[in-house]
Design a protein around this motif. Structure first.
Motif, short mmCIF file in Angstrom:
data_model
loop_
_atom_site.label_atom_id
_atom_site.label_comp_id
_atom_site.label_asym_id
_atom_site.label_seq_id
_atom_site.Cartn_x
_atom_site.Cartn_y
_atom_site.Cartn_z
N THR A 101 -63.65 -29.17 31.87
CA THR A 101 -63.86 -29.70 33.21
C THR A 101 -64.44 -31.11 33.15
O THR A 101 -64.06 -32.00 33.93
N LEU A 102 -65.35 -31.34 32.21
CA LEU A 102 -65.94 -32.67 32.06
C LEU A 102 -64.88 -33.70 31.67
O LEU A 102 -64.85 -34.81 32.23
N LEU A 107 -77.89 -34.35 40.37
CA LEU A 107 -76.73 -33.96 41.18
C LEU A 107 -76.17 -32.64 40.67
O LEU A 107 -76.04 -32.44 39.45
N LEU A 108 -75.83 -31.75 41.61
CA LEU A 108 -75.25 -30.46 41.28
C LEU A 108 -73.87 -30.33 41.88
O LEU A 108 -73.63 -30.76 43.01
N VAL A 109 -72.95 -29.74 41.13
CA VAL A 109 -71.61 -29.42 41.64
C VAL A 109 -71.32 -27.98 41.25
O VAL A 109 -72.01 -27.38 40.43
N PRO A 146 -62.88 -32.39 40.38
CA PRO A 146 -62.98 -33.49 41.35
C PRO A 146 -64.41 -33.72 41.83
O PRO A 146 -64.85 -34.87 41.95
N ALA A 147 -65.15 -32.64 42.12
CA ALA A 147 -66.53 -32.80 42.57
C ALA A 147 -67.39 -33.39 41.47
O ALA A 147 -68.26 -34.24 41.73
N LEU A 148 -67.16 -32.97 40.24
CA LEU A 148 -67.91 -33.52 39.11
C LEU A 148 -67.61 -35.00 38.94
O LEU A 148 -68.52 -35.82 38.70
N SER A 149 -66.35 -35.37 39.09
CA SER A 149 -65.97 -36.77 38.98
C SER A 149 -66.64 -37.62 40.05
O SER A 149 -67.13 -38.72 39.79
N GLN A 150 -66.70 -37.10 41.27
CA GLN A 150 -67.36 -37.83 42.35
C GLN A 150 -68.85 -37.98 42.10
O GLN A 150 -69.44 -39.03 42.39
N ALA A 151 -69.48 -36.93 41.58
CA ALA A 151 -70.90 -37.00 41.26
C ALA A 151 -71.16 -38.03 40.17
O ALA A 151 -72.09 -38.84 40.26
#
Length: 374
Positions: free
Chosen positions: A214-215, A317-319, A325-330
């Motif tokens: 995911t990372l 920040l937590l996702v 996508p949420a991790l990328s935005q964070a």
């Protein structure tokens, strides 16, 4: 008071537990307590032969399963090694693994034994695809919690989240105490620096449970949006080759450095800017507290002990786990705004110093030891 700290892995092995307990022992010794370490060397395998019997369930119905058989053999080995090496008595034994706790209680039935359960072995096996839910391995390993409740004097764990997990498998959840991990601030030395390109770092065993696929997906999205960065991956494990190939496929190999295993990553972390680890589960997540003490901005997933350490938007920040996508935005938020990531890092550091200091752990453990010790 004469206390034995019983580890499973030797102190020089990787992991938050093995690195933390020696510091606890040193602190207690400096305060005049008589405390020493004990563990099962990796070279001791297949030595134990005594039969194993549990009080609360019949483990032999799971016999023949490779994981169960390995667990039982390790139990036998721990008993064998304990009888061979320990020739004195103790006022109290504090174990840091179910095998260590139950095996050493067998050798010292009249000595108070407490255990800190630092992680879920069955959970890791499930997340890493080694076993199936509801299978014999999971049933055997979760039955161990009930055995600990029946035979040991106190069960401790490292987060309220993990206490809730263990509570499903025992009769009296109120018997479970929570003492989060603690860290000696002197080990962590933040360094003033300015990196022209944001430096991301993750430290973990390279296994599916850590969510590194995911990372990499999130980093590929970050690169597509034109944000420069370098990701430093410290750790080793069975997924390394697969992750290196995935980095090449995603055109990320120039942005990622794989270092392999490092004994003291906290000496390396202060030179970077952002710590990120999208774990699928964490009982506590020691490396987040360590990164906070190194003054890094934290990006993690809303799981277990990580969610107890990070208040989203205030000190990190937590996702959701698996949401690339949420991790990328964070990551984008902290990559493009050095001021914001410093604010998060400062808040994370302040919380870690307050909530996860080694002195706080010493005070809490002292209370437990005085309650159960002779």
């Amino acid at each position: 008071m004469n206390i034995l700290q019983a580890l499973f892995f030797p102190p020089e092995q990787p992991g938050g537990v093995s690195s933390m307990v020696p510091y606890i022992t040193e602190k207690f010794n400096k305060r005049g307590w008589d405390m020493e370490l004990f563990s099962l060397p990796r070279r001791v395998r297949g030595k134990g032969t005594e039969p194993v019997t549990f009080n609360t369930f019949d483990w032999t119905r799971y016999a023949g399963n490779p994981i169960v058989d390995k667990y039982i053999q390790t139990y036998k080995d721990y008993v064998w090694w304990t009888k061979l090496r320990i020739r004195k008595s103790y006022d109290l034994i504090h174990a840091h693994h179910p095998i260590a706790a139950l095996a050493i209680k067998e050798v010292f039935p009249d000595t108070a034994v407490i255990v800190t359960v630092h992680s879920s072995y069955e959970g890791e096996l499930l997340l890493n695809g080694k076993i199936e839910g509801g299978g014999p391995e999971q049933l055997f390993l979760t039955s161990i919690y009930g055995e600990m409740e029946a035979r040991l004097d106190q069960i401790l764990t490292v987060s309220n989240s993990f206490k809730g997990y263990i509570s499903e498998f025992i009769q009296d959840p109120d018997r479970i105490g929570v003492i989060p991990n603690g860290y000696d601030e002197k080990r962590f030395r933040p360094i003033s620096h300015e990196n022209e390109v944001a430096q991301l770092i993750t430290v973990c065993r390279l296994v599916p449970a850590k969510g590194l696929e995911t990372l990499l997906q999130a980093c590929a999205m970050l690169k597509e949006r034109g944000h420069p960065f370098v990701l430093h991956i410290i750790g080793d494990g069975p997924s390394r080759t697969e992750l290196e190939e995935l980095a090449k496929e995603m055109n990320l190999y120039e942005e990622i450095i794989f270092y392999g295993y490092m004994l003291h990553p906290e000496e390396f972390m202060p030179f970077f800017d952002i710590f990120v680890l999208p774990s699928k589960a964490e009982a506590f997540g020691s490396v987040f507290a360590e990164a906070a003490l190194c003054l890094l901005a934290l990006v993690g997933t809303n799981v277990g002990g990580v969610a107890e350490q990070i208040e989203n938007g205030r000190n990190g920040l937590l996702v959701e786990s698996g949401d690339a996508p949420a991790l990328s935005q964070a990551l984008e938020k902290v990559v493009v705004d050095p001021t914001y990531r410093y604010q998060l890092a400062r808040a994370a550091s302040e919380k870690a110093k307050k909530s996860y200091s080694l002195n706080r752990v010493i005070r809490q453990l002292r209370g437990v030891y005085e309650r159960y010790g002779k």
